[in-house]
Scaffold this active site. Structure first.
Site, PDB file in Angstrom:
ATOM      1  N   ASP A 109      44.104  43.700  43.081  1.00  0.00           N
ATOM      2  CA  ASP A 109      45.192  42.743  43.030  1.00  0.00           C
ATOM      3  C   ASP A 109      45.164  42.422  41.407  1.00  0.00           C
ATOM      4  O   ASP A 109      44.093  42.311  40.832  1.00  0.00           O
ATOM      5  CB  ASP A 109      45.233  41.596  43.893  1.00  0.00           C
ATOM      6  N   ASP A 114      47.125  39.079  39.642  1.00  0.00           N
ATOM      7  CA  ASP A 114      47.190  37.516  39.536  1.00  0.00           C
ATOM      8  C   ASP A 114      46.547  37.034  40.618  1.00  0.00           C
ATOM      9  O   ASP A 114      46.420  37.252  41.635  1.00  0.00           O
ATOM     10  CB  ASP A 114      48.661  37.161  39.787  1.00  0.00           C
ATOM     11  N   ASP A 149      42.832  37.945  46.315  1.00  0.00           N
ATOM     12  CA  ASP A 149      42.681  36.766  46.547  1.00  0.00           C
ATOM     13  C   ASP A 149      43.708  36.170  47.415  1.00  0.00           C
ATOM     14  O   ASP A 149      43.319  34.889  47.828  1.00  0.00           O
ATOM     15  CB  ASP A 149      42.772  35.765  45.070  1.00  0.00           C
TER      16      ASP A 149
END
Length: 228
Positions: free
Chosen positions: A19, A21, A177
């Site tokens: 991922d 961001d 995240d």
């Protein structure tokens, strides 16, 4: 013929998908600020920071629909446009990688058999802008963005990356995240690792059954290779 990989640690996975961001780039504050600014600019009122944080990782249209469930299609389009304008032209807060990311990626790239990719809720234009600003597009063998496929947590972008790079799901790892990252991996039976320095809490990440949860990028790097 000499084996140039002799003695090198063996990668656990042929392909590691990241991922962007909240996993590679520390962009949470700027994203939240731009979402809040877009809400005010379009007359949707004040947007709580915790709500803005929660949708980081989704494609922008999907994020706006979740943040403003009563909004019309036209309002959602206006919100997306206002967010993009604020992110590009108004909020110039510098963005940087989380500690350990640049060295860690270089370590991964040093292994001749390691494939790397990005799966992100950003747009293609937005991701390319980051690649250019940080001179890092050549770090990755492939990438997928939410505007050119389906948004997380649908696994379509992972399916496309696997097909493009000719890798089976069991040979790949998703690192993210948010539960959106880990859920799309779980839908394919793909292993995942959660990072707890991003936007979703550890209990939310644990509910998605990752292989492990790490608190620093260096932890991930140390785990990704096994000694021969």
């Amino acid at each position: 013929m000499t084996d140039l990989t002799a003695g090198l640690p063996q990668p656990r996975y042929r392909l590691v998908i990241f991922d962007w961001d909240g996993t590679l780039m520390d962009s949470e504050a700027r994203i939240v600020d731009c979402l809040q600014a877009a809400s005010l600019a379009t007359g949707m009122g004040e947007l709580p920071a915790h709500a803005a944080r929660d949708i980081i990782g989704l494609g922008l249209p999907e994020a706006m629909e979740r943040l403003f469930p009563g909004a019309t299609a036209e309002q959602c389009e206006a919100l997306v446009a206002a967010y993009k304008a604020h992110f590009v032209a108004v909020d110039t807060t510098p963005l940087d990688f989380f500690p350990g990311v640049e060295a860690g990626i270089q370590r991964l790239r040093s292994h001749p058999d390691q494939l790397l990719a990005v799966a992100t809720g950003k747009s293609r234009r937005g991701l390319d802008r980051m690649f250019t600003a940080h001179d890092c597009g050549d770090w990755f063998h492939a990438s997928r963005t939410a505007d050119l496929t389906l948004s997380k947590p649908h696994p379509r972008m992972l399916e496309e990356l696997l097909a493009e790079l000719n890798v089976e799901a069991h040979e790949a790892l998703m690192v993210g995240d948010t539960e959106y990252d880990l859920e799309m991996a779980r839908a394919l039976g793909m292993h995942s690792v959660g990072v707890d320095y991003g936007v979703h809490s550890v209990p939310r990440l644990e509910a998605c059954a990752p292989q492990r949860i790490v608190s620093h990028f260096d932890e991930l790097m140390d785990w990704l290779y096994v000694a021969r």
